[in-house]
Enzyme design. Structure first.
Site, PDB file in Angstrom:
ATOM      1  N   GLY A   9      37.997   6.818  31.878  1.00 56.69           N
ATOM      2  CA  GLY A   9      38.931   7.079  32.987  1.00 56.69           C
ATOM      3  C   GLY A   9      38.801   8.779  33.375  1.00 56.69           C
ATOM      4  O   GLY A   9      40.042   9.176  33.687  1.00 56.69           O
ATOM      5  N   ALA A  10      37.809   9.340  33.019  1.00 55.34           N
ATOM      6  CA  ALA A  10      37.751  10.646  33.224  1.00 55.34           C
ATOM      7  C   ALA A  10      37.999  11.141  34.838  1.00 55.34           C
ATOM      8  O   ALA A  10      38.328  12.331  34.955  1.00 55.34           O
ATOM      9  CB  ALA A  10      36.165  11.286  32.952  1.00 55.34           C
ATOM     10  N   THR A  11      37.832  10.436  35.777  1.00 53.66           N
ATOM     11  CA  THR A  11      38.139  10.566  37.025  1.00 53.66           C
ATOM     12  C   THR A  11      39.277  10.662  37.609  1.00 53.66           C
ATOM     13  O   THR A  11      39.658  11.026  38.514  1.00 53.66           O
ATOM     14  CB  THR A  11      36.922   9.943  37.961  1.00 53.66           C
ATOM     15  OG1 THR A  11      37.475   8.584  37.922  1.00 53.66           O
ATOM     16  CG2 THR A  11      35.580  10.017  37.714  1.00 53.66           C
ATOM     17  N   GLY A  12      40.297   9.852  36.820  1.00 56.36           N
ATOM     18  CA  GLY A  12      41.470   9.798  37.293  1.00 56.36           C
ATOM     19  C   GLY A  12      42.552  11.086  36.994  1.00 56.36           C
ATOM     20  O   GLY A  12      42.162  12.067  36.298  1.00 56.36           O
ATOM     21  N   ARG A  13      43.765  11.019  37.420  1.00 55.62           N
ATOM     22  CA  ARG A  13      44.741  12.179  37.060  1.00 55.62           C
ATOM     23  C   ARG A  13      44.931  12.424  35.807  1.00 55.62           C
ATOM     24  O   ARG A  13      44.576  13.977  35.273  1.00 55.62           O
ATOM     25  CB  ARG A  13      46.108  11.686  37.644  1.00 55.62           C
ATOM     26  CG  ARG A  13      47.072  12.697  37.562  1.00 55.62           C
ATOM     27  CD  ARG A  13      48.537  12.311  38.197  1.00 55.62           C
ATOM     28  NE  ARG A  13      48.577  11.299  39.332  1.00 55.62           N
ATOM     29  CZ  ARG A  13      49.403  11.353  40.056  1.00 55.62           C
ATOM     30  NH1 ARG A  13      50.423  12.245  39.983  1.00 55.62           N
ATOM     31  NH2 ARG A  13      49.254  10.917  41.137  1.00 55.62           N
ATOM     32  N   VAL A 107      49.785   6.275  22.757  1.00 60.12           N
ATOM     33  CA  VAL A 107      50.882   7.059  23.207  1.00 60.12           C
ATOM     34  C   VAL A 107      51.307   6.766  24.647  1.00 60.12           C
ATOM     35  O   VAL A 107      50.689   7.116  25.620  1.00 60.12           O
ATOM     36  CB  VAL A 107      50.319   8.651  23.282  1.00 60.12           C
ATOM     37  CG1 VAL A 107      51.543   9.710  23.685  1.00 60.12           C
ATOM     38  CG2 VAL A 107      49.693   9.124  21.985  1.00 60.12           C
ATOM     39  N   ASN A 109      53.656   8.124  26.359  1.00 60.10           N
ATOM     40  CA  ASN A 109      53.982   9.285  26.783  1.00 60.10           C
ATOM     41  C   ASN A 109      53.591  10.567  26.173  1.00 60.10           C
ATOM     42  O   ASN A 109      54.144  10.830  25.119  1.00 60.10           O
ATOM     43  CB  ASN A 109      55.533   9.321  27.538  1.00 60.10           C
ATOM     44  CG  ASN A 109      55.769  10.353  28.541  1.00 60.10           C
ATOM     45  OD1 ASN A 109      55.415  11.471  28.542  1.00 60.10           O
ATOM     46  ND2 ASN A 109      56.433   9.795  29.557  1.00 60.10           N
ATOM     47  N   HIS A 137      58.442   6.546  39.162  1.00 57.70           N
ATOM     48  CA  HIS A 137      57.341   7.075  39.040  1.00 57.70           C
ATOM     49  C   HIS A 137      56.588   7.414  40.357  1.00 57.70           C
ATOM     50  O   HIS A 137      57.088   6.890  41.309  1.00 57.70           O
ATOM     51  CB  HIS A 137      56.258   6.436  38.157  1.00 57.70           C
ATOM     52  CG  HIS A 137      56.307   6.604  36.731  1.00 57.70           C
ATOM     53  ND1 HIS A 137      57.378   6.025  36.073  1.00 57.70           N
ATOM     54  CD2 HIS A 137      55.675   7.441  35.645  1.00 57.70           C
ATOM     55  CE1 HIS A 137      57.364   6.358  34.695  1.00 57.70           C
ATOM     56  NE2 HIS A 137      56.200   7.153  34.462  1.00 57.70           N
ATOM     57  N   LYS A 141      51.285   4.938  40.948  1.00 51.54           N
ATOM     58  CA  LYS A 141      51.175   4.305  39.652  1.00 51.54           C
ATOM     59  C   LYS A 141      51.284   2.655  39.808  1.00 51.54           C
ATOM     60  O   LYS A 141      52.272   2.167  40.382  1.00 51.54           O
ATOM     61  CB  LYS A 141      52.231   4.773  38.674  1.00 51.54           C
ATOM     62  CG  LYS A 141      52.315   3.957  37.404  1.00 51.54           C
ATOM     63  CD  LYS A 141      53.324   4.496  36.547  1.00 51.54           C
ATOM     64  CE  LYS A 141      53.485   4.002  35.101  1.00 51.54           C
ATOM     65  NZ  LYS A 141      52.273   4.172  34.176  1.00 51.54           N
TER      66      LYS A 141
END
Length: 271
Positions: A9-13, A107, A109, A137, A141
């Site tokens: 998921g490295a390209t996401g926020r 986690v 959050n 949010h 999201k």
């Protein structure tokens, strides 16, 4: 020793934030940047992994990591208590039969303030019978309710196990929110917002509101680094940043009595 980390998921926020923190750390090395639908075989080049993808694919990514003996940090929403229970069984079996013992840290959050607010809500839950959650949010999201709200409701339900469900009248109406552990959760998705959660308690002649607002994603940085540092020594499934902070010790120290002045060593000053 430098720990090699693969981020799915490295390209996401969140993925971009995690990758930056890893690259800036002297103890971590970014081994692989993997998209949400990328080749998971790249994950095997790392010592540990991070999943910050989407609820629809997160379970498969975690299952792949566990089956291949790679411990993984999960920052993706959608991990309900039922899904976590199934994962605990899978991890226990892997650790019993596999060569490499693995750990999973989930986690909801990464914000320290959010973790504290959720813990405070669980503490207050025993004193009020009317409790509802409003979580807000950013518009992009895709899932609701948020993982933080679900975690908060589940902890409230656990704290009230001897008292029974909260009072949630007219729960059959759609506008009354989705109930988790009997607690109604109302989800807002709006522009101009990062994240906010309000837990509202109603009692005789009073209300109490516990609010936490994320103003900038930088609030997640300390929690991400804490979880990454804890993951290599973790076995089994750990849920919540509160399990890494040791809130019980913090609370005990906060209420510890200050010794009287005549009991202090000579020259000592009160803290």
């Amino acid at each position: 020793m430098t720990i090699r980390v693969a981020v799915v998921g490295a390209t996401g926020r969140m993925g971009r934030l995690v990758c930056r923190l890893i690259e800036e750390s002297a103890d971590l090395e970014l081994a692989a940047r993997i998209g949400s639908t990328g080749d998971l075989a790249e994950l095997l080049t790392a010592d540990i992994a991070v999943d910050v993808t989407l609820p629809a694919v997160s379970e498969g990514i975690v299952a792949f990591a566990v089956a291949n003996g790679v411990s993984i940090l999960v920052g993706t929403s959608g991990w309900s208590s039922q899904r976590i229970a199934a994962l605990e069984s899978r991890v226990a079996e892997q650790n019993r039969t596999g060569i490499d013992r693995v750990g999973v840290i989930i986690v909801p959050n990464f914000s320290i303030g959010s973790v504290l607010a959720t813990s405070f809500a669980a503490m207050a839950a025993r004193f009020y019978d009317s409790i509802e959650i409003i979580e807000t949010h950013h518009a992009s999201k895709v899932d609701s309710p948020s993982g933080t709200a679900v975690r908060t409701a589940e902890l409230i339900g656990a704290a009230r196990s001897a008292l029974g469900p909260v009072i949630a009248p007219h729960a059959d109406q759609r506008a009354r929110g989705q109930q988790v552990a009997s607690v109604p959760i109302h989800s807002l998705r709006m522009q101009g917002v990062v994240a906010r959660q309000d837990v509202v308690f109603g009692g005789r002649g009073e209300t109490l509101t516990l609010s936490h607002e994320t103003l900038d994603p930088s609030s997640y940085e300390a929690g991400i680094l804490l979880a990454l540092s804890a993951l290599p020594g973790t076995e089994g499934v750990v849920v919540g940043l509160d399990r890494l902070i040791d809130l019980a010790r913090v609370e005990a120290e906060a209420v510890a009595p200050v010794p009287p002045e005549d009991a202090r060593p000579e020259g000592a000053q009160p803290e």
